[in-house]
Design an enzyme around this catalytic site. Structure first.
Site, short mmCIF file in Angstrom:
data_model
loop_
_atom_site.label_atom_id
_atom_site.label_comp_id
_atom_site.label_asym_id
_atom_site.label_seq_id
_atom_site.Cartn_x
_atom_site.Cartn_y
_atom_site.Cartn_z
NE ARG A 41 52.08 17.19 28.15
CZ ARG A 41 53.06 17.39 29.00
NH1 ARG A 41 53.62 16.37 29.65
NH2 ARG A 41 53.51 18.62 29.23
CG ASP B 241 64.23 11.70 32.35
OD1 ASP B 241 64.45 12.79 32.90
OD2 ASP B 241 63.10 11.32 31.99
#
Length: 299
Positions: A49, A150
């Site tokens: 990632r 979030d």
């Protein structure tokens, strides 16, 4: 000639050098920033990632990339770093047993209903809550509002648009799909969009559960905090749960994920049903007093 193991060959073939010291630094930084505890087994995931971030920034080593983060505490790259390491696995009506409980609960509440979805990901959870409220009250405009938060700004952007590949709704009943979604045509074929009435019910905003203060004010009838606590250690879980208390009405519900157990983390809550909690008797009163204080501007 020395035999080279598969792991060593893999490490030698990597685009960027990434050693255990780099991994430990990543673990420390993401823990301080977002409270996320990365297991030893996540080293390959972290490399995959964050290698994308090195390519995007033009930085040629993990060491230099992490140095740049530590030098610039307010850098926009911190947001990309956090987004890259955040897992966002979700679906519509995930852990389906919660939604009939919510539907029955809200029918007997003083209106308007206020609900906080604290880990909204790409939006499937808050839209499932919205659909449940519509069904409970028999209208596309129920007396309710949902705050969906979030830490990941990328998933919030997806959520606020309410557009999904059609396979995301294939497990929903045909009646729900027809009632709550619009199917795309032409160049939008293969996509569905949540009806505008549901989008209007929800306020999406960025929030880090580890932050010292949250841009919220009580009182909520229910809080959904599902499948996010598993990424935090026990002290962090306890800190977050304590901060929920003043934001909840005295008889509010807290919904947890199937693998999360808050009873061993906090005395503030007691179990009401399967992964559904309510405030313990003492905190039901204390929470209400604290919430009144919050209205005076402590958050």
């Amino acid at each position: 000639m020395r035999n080279i193991g598969a792991k060593e060959r893999s490490e030698n073939s990597k685009e960027f050098e990434f050693n255990s010291r780099d991994f430990d630094r990543v673990r420390e930084l993401i823990y301080k920033r977002a409270g996320i505890s990365l297991a030893d087994s996540k080293q390959e995931m972290v490399y995959s990632r964050l290698a994308r971030r090195l390519r995007a920034t033009g930085i040629n080593s993990f060491s230099d990339y992490l140095n740049s983060l530590e030098r610039e505490h307010d850098s926009l790259e911190w947001e990309a770093f956090t987004n890259a390491l955040t897992t966002n696995l979700t679906s519509f009506f995930r852990e389906e047993h919660h939604f009939p409980i919510l539907a029955d609960f809200v029918k007997h509440r003083k209106q308007p209903i206020q609900i906080w979805c604290s880990a909204s990901s790409t939006g499937e959870e808050p839209y499932s809550i919205a659909m449940t409220l519509c069904e409970a009250f028999g209208t596309l405009r129920p007396p309710a509002h949902i705050v969906a938060t979030d830490i990941d700004t990328n998933v919030l952007n997806t959520a606020s648009k309410g557009v999904y590949n059609i396979d995301r709704v294939e497990k929903l009943s045909p009646d729900r799909v027809k009632k709550f979604f619009l199917k795309g045509k032409g160049n939008q074929d293969g996509l569905v969009r949540v009806r505008q009435e549901l989008i209007d019910m929800i306020t999406f905003k960025q929030l880090n559960l580890l932050a010292d203060s949250w841009p919220l004010s009580g009182e909520f009838d229910a809080i959904f905090c599902r499948n996010v606590m598993i990424y935090f250690d026990k002290p962090t879980q306890g800190k977050i749960l304590r901060k929920f208390v003043p934001l909840m009405k005295h008889d509010a519900l807290l919904f947890a994920g199937h693998s999360e157990n808050f009873l061993y983390v906090s005395d503030d809550f007691k179990l009401k049903g399967k992964t559904v909690y309510e405030l313990s008797s003492g905190n039901a009163v204390n929470g209400r007093v604290a919430t009144n204080h919050l209205h005076k501007g402590s958050l």
